[in-house]
Design a protein around this motif. Structure first.
Motif, PDB file in Angstrom:
ATOM      1  N   SER A 117       7.746 -33.433  39.502  1.00 16.73           N
ATOM      2  CA  SER A 117       6.993 -32.187  39.366  1.00 16.73           C
ATOM      3  C   SER A 117       7.220 -31.657  37.962  1.00 16.73           C
ATOM      4  O   SER A 117       8.204 -31.986  37.305  1.00 16.73           O
ATOM      5  N   ILE A 118       6.277 -30.854  37.530  1.00 11.66           N
ATOM      6  CA  ILE A 118       6.348 -30.239  36.215  1.00 11.66           C
ATOM      7  C   ILE A 118       6.295 -28.738  36.427  1.00 11.66           C
ATOM      8  O   ILE A 118       5.402 -28.227  37.100  1.00 11.66           O
ATOM      9  N   THR A 119       7.287 -28.041  35.886  1.00 13.52           N
ATOM     10  CA  THR A 119       7.383 -26.597  36.059  1.00 13.52           C
ATOM     11  C   THR A 119       7.637 -25.942  34.701  1.00 13.52           C
ATOM     12  O   THR A 119       7.872 -26.624  33.706  1.00 13.52           O
ATOM     13  N   VAL A 120       7.617 -24.634  34.689  1.00 16.61           N
ATOM     14  CA  VAL A 120       7.974 -23.891  33.484  1.00 16.61           C
ATOM     15  C   VAL A 120       9.494 -23.844  33.398  1.00 16.61           C
ATOM     16  O   VAL A 120      10.166 -23.513  34.369  1.00 16.61           O
ATOM     17  N   HIS A 121      10.023 -24.197  32.240  1.00 11.76           N
ATOM     18  CA  HIS A 121      11.469 -24.157  32.038  1.00 11.76           C
ATOM     19  C   HIS A 121      11.919 -22.707  31.893  1.00 11.76           C
ATOM     20  O   HIS A 121      11.206 -21.886  31.322  1.00 11.76           O
ATOM     21  N   LYS A 122      13.101 -22.409  32.380  1.00 13.26           N
ATOM     22  CA  LYS A 122      13.577 -21.021  32.375  1.00 13.26           C
ATOM     23  C   LYS A 122      13.710 -20.435  30.980  1.00 13.26           C
ATOM     24  O   LYS A 122      13.678 -19.220  30.811  1.00 13.26           O
ATOM     25  N   TYR A 123      13.862 -21.283  29.953  1.00 16.48           N
ATOM     26  CA  TYR A 123      13.952 -20.791  28.580  1.00 16.48           C
ATOM     27  C   TYR A 123      12.708 -21.142  27.777  1.00 16.48           C
ATOM     28  O   TYR A 123      12.745 -21.244  26.558  1.00 16.48           O
ATOM     29  N   GLY A 124      11.601 -21.341  28.456  1.00 17.40           N
ATOM     30  CA  GLY A 124      10.344 -21.647  27.792  1.00 17.40           C
ATOM     31  C   GLY A 124      10.116 -23.143  27.681  1.00 17.40           C
ATOM     32  O   GLY A 124      11.054 -23.914  27.589  1.00 17.40           O
ATOM     33  N   GLY A 125       8.881 -23.526  27.723  1.00 20.06           N
ATOM     34  CA  GLY A 125       8.532 -24.935  27.645  1.00 20.06           C
ATOM     35  C   GLY A 125       8.235 -25.499  29.019  1.00 20.06           C
ATOM     36  O   GLY A 125       8.079 -24.781  30.003  1.00 20.06           O
ATOM     37  N   THR A 126       8.168 -26.809  29.076  1.00 23.86           N
ATOM     38  CA  THR A 126       7.794 -27.536  30.275  1.00 23.86           C
ATOM     39  C   THR A 126       8.994 -28.310  30.793  1.00 23.86           C
ATOM     40  O   THR A 126       9.621 -29.052  30.037  1.00 23.86           O
ATOM     41  N   GLN A 127       9.292 -28.137  32.064  1.00 25.26           N
ATOM     42  CA  GLN A 127      10.444 -28.815  32.673  1.00 25.26           C
ATOM     43  C   GLN A 127       9.961 -29.966  33.533  1.00 25.26           C
ATOM     44  O   GLN A 127       9.000 -29.838  34.280  1.00 25.26           O
ATOM     45  N   PHE A 128      10.665 -31.109  33.442  1.00 25.62           N
ATOM     46  CA  PHE A 128      10.349 -32.298  34.215  1.00 25.62           C
ATOM     47  C   PHE A 128      11.418 -32.483  35.290  1.00 25.62           C
ATOM     48  O   PHE A 128      12.611 -32.485  34.997  1.00 25.62           O
ATOM     49  N   ASN A 129      10.968 -32.640  36.525  1.00 26.50           N
ATOM     50  CA  ASN A 129      11.878 -32.721  37.673  1.00 26.50           C
ATOM     51  C   ASN A 129      11.610 -33.976  38.495  1.00 26.50           C
ATOM     52  O   ASN A 129      10.455 -34.395  38.631  1.00 26.50           O
ATOM     53  N   TYR A 130      12.661 -34.518  39.054  1.00 21.87           N
ATOM     54  CA  TYR A 130      12.571 -35.556  40.076  1.00 21.87           C
ATOM     55  C   TYR A 130      13.200 -34.967  41.332  1.00 21.87           C
ATOM     56  O   TYR A 130      14.368 -34.558  41.303  1.00 21.87           O
ATOM     57  N   LEU A 131      12.423 -34.889  42.404  1.00 24.58           N
ATOM     58  CA  LEU A 131      12.872 -34.266  43.648  1.00 24.58           C
ATOM     59  C   LEU A 131      13.487 -32.887  43.370  1.00 24.58           C
ATOM     60  O   LEU A 131      14.567 -32.555  43.853  1.00 24.58           O
ATOM     61  N   ASN A 132      12.807 -32.122  42.536  1.00 24.36           N
ATOM     62  CA  ASN A 132      13.196 -30.757  42.164  1.00 24.36           C
ATOM     63  C   ASN A 132      14.502 -30.665  41.377  1.00 24.36           C
ATOM     64  O   ASN A 132      15.083 -29.595  41.270  1.00 24.36           O
ATOM     65  N   LYS A 133      14.972 -31.772  40.812  1.00 31.08           N
ATOM     66  CA  LYS A 133      16.162 -31.783  39.955  1.00 31.08           C
ATOM     67  C   LYS A 133      15.715 -32.116  38.530  1.00 31.08           C
ATOM     68  O   LYS A 133      15.097 -33.156  38.285  1.00 31.08           O
ATOM     69  N   GLU A 134      16.056 -31.238  37.592  1.00 26.95           N
ATOM     70  CA  GLU A 134      15.619 -31.423  36.207  1.00 26.95           C
ATOM     71  C   GLU A 134      16.234 -32.657  35.572  1.00 26.95           C
ATOM     72  O   GLU A 134      17.418 -32.932  35.717  1.00 26.95           O
ATOM     73  N   PHE A 135      15.391 -33.405  34.836  1.00 24.43           N
ATOM     74  CA  PHE A 135      15.915 -34.493  34.017  1.00 24.43           C
ATOM     75  C   PHE A 135      15.518 -34.331  32.546  1.00 24.43           C
ATOM     76  O   PHE A 135      15.951 -35.093  31.697  1.00 24.43           O
ATOM     77  N   GLY A 136      14.736 -33.299  32.234  1.00 23.21           N
ATOM     78  CA  GLY A 136      14.396 -33.026  30.850  1.00 23.21           C
ATOM     79  C   GLY A 136      13.441 -31.856  30.739  1.00 23.21           C
ATOM     80  O   GLY A 136      12.873 -31.412  31.738  1.00 23.21           O
ATOM     81  N   HIS A 137      13.292 -31.371  29.526  1.00 23.14           N
ATOM     82  CA  HIS A 137      12.294 -30.334  29.273  1.00 23.14           C
ATOM     83  C   HIS A 137      11.819 -30.434  27.835  1.00 23.14           C
ATOM     84  O   HIS A 137      12.493 -30.995  26.968  1.00 23.14           O
ATOM     85  N   LEU A 138      10.629 -29.902  27.613  1.00 26.77           N
ATOM     86  CA  LEU A 138       9.945 -30.031  26.342  1.00 26.77           C
ATOM     87  C   LEU A 138       9.518 -28.656  25.861  1.00 26.77           C
ATOM     88  O   LEU A 138       8.790 -27.952  26.560  1.00 26.77           O
ATOM     89  N   HIS A 139      10.016 -28.275  24.691  1.00 28.22           N
ATOM     90  CA  HIS A 139       9.628 -27.000  24.102  1.00 28.22           C
ATOM     91  C   HIS A 139       8.327 -27.175  23.328  1.00 28.22           C
ATOM     92  O   HIS A 139       7.986 -28.283  22.895  1.00 28.22           O
ATOM     93  N   SER A 140       7.616 -26.104  23.121  1.00 31.08           N
ATOM     94  CA  SER A 140       6.295 -26.171  22.491  1.00 31.08           C
ATOM     95  C   SER A 140       6.327 -26.534  21.010  1.00 31.08           C
ATOM     96  O   SER A 140       5.286 -26.796  20.421  1.00 31.08           O
ATOM     97  N   ASN A 141       7.500 -26.568  20.404  1.00 32.56           N
ATOM     98  CA  ASN A 141       7.605 -26.998  19.012  1.00 32.56           C
ATOM     99  C   ASN A 141       7.854 -28.503  18.902  1.00 32.56           C
ATOM    100  O   ASN A 141       8.082 -29.020  17.816  1.00 32.56           O
ATOM    101  N   GLY A 142       7.818 -29.206  20.034  1.00 29.53           N
ATOM    102  CA  GLY A 142       8.029 -30.649  20.041  1.00 29.53           C
ATOM    103  C   GLY A 142       9.469 -31.052  20.250  1.00 29.53           C
ATOM    104  O   GLY A 142       9.809 -32.225  20.152  1.00 29.53           O
ATOM    105  N   LEU A 143      10.326 -30.107  20.570  1.00 29.10           N
ATOM    106  CA  LEU A 143      11.735 -30.421  20.832  1.00 29.10           C
ATOM    107  C   LEU A 143      11.887 -30.843  22.286  1.00 29.10           C
ATOM    108  O   LEU A 143      11.624 -30.068  23.204  1.00 29.10           O
TER     109      LEU A 143
END
Length: 143
Positions: free
Chosen positions: A55-81
């Motif tokens: 699933s893809i959700t909004v990260h708590k500190y901004g950006g896009t969060q990537f989850n597997y079974l609702n557990k985060e494995f990464g996130h992407l900030h809008s500046n490309g970080l």
């Protein structure tokens, strides 16, 4: 600019929605100045959305969060970080290649940071995310 804000104004992230608003302003800036970056970020999101049980959700500190079974494995900030959770062993191997950096906040953890600045970086980021996804799926399947 991003590093300055994280280092000196990071305390503001505790104010509800400030980090998300800041990330949205970054996205707007890149829409005007480097729109191809947003295309690469969209390509990454599209790739992740095809992985099973993600699933893809909004990260708590901004950006896009990537989850597997609702557990985060990464996130992407809008500046490309791109921030990805691996482990210290894999992190050390990748640091030797010189493409990734210690996480911009959690330096002594298994988290890494990688800036996407061109199309080749986007492809490398996709490989890093696949690695993190496979690691997360193997851990959760074994528990």
């Amino acid at each position: 600019m991003f590093s300055f804000v994280v280092k000196y104004l990071g305390f503001l992230k505790s104010i509800p929605l400030i980090a998300i608003l800041y990330d949205s302003l970054i996205r707007l800036w890149f829409f005007a100045t480097k729109p191809q970056l947003l295309d690469w970020l969209d390509d990454i999101e599209e790739m992740i959305s095809k992985y099973p049980n993600t699933s893809i959700t909004v990260h708590k500190y901004g950006g896009t969060q990537f989850n597997y079974l609702n557990k985060e494995f990464g996130h992407l900030h809008s500046n490309g970080l791109l921030d990805i959770r691996l482990n210290k062993t894999i992190k050390q191997q990748l640091l030797k290649d010189g493409k990734i950096q210690n996480h911009h906040v959690f330096k002594n953890s298994g988290w890494i940071s990688f800036y996407i600045t061109n199309e080749q970086d986007c492809k490398y980021a996709m490989g890093l995310l696949l690695l993190a996804y496979e690691k997360k799926t193997s851990i959760l399947k074994s528990t």
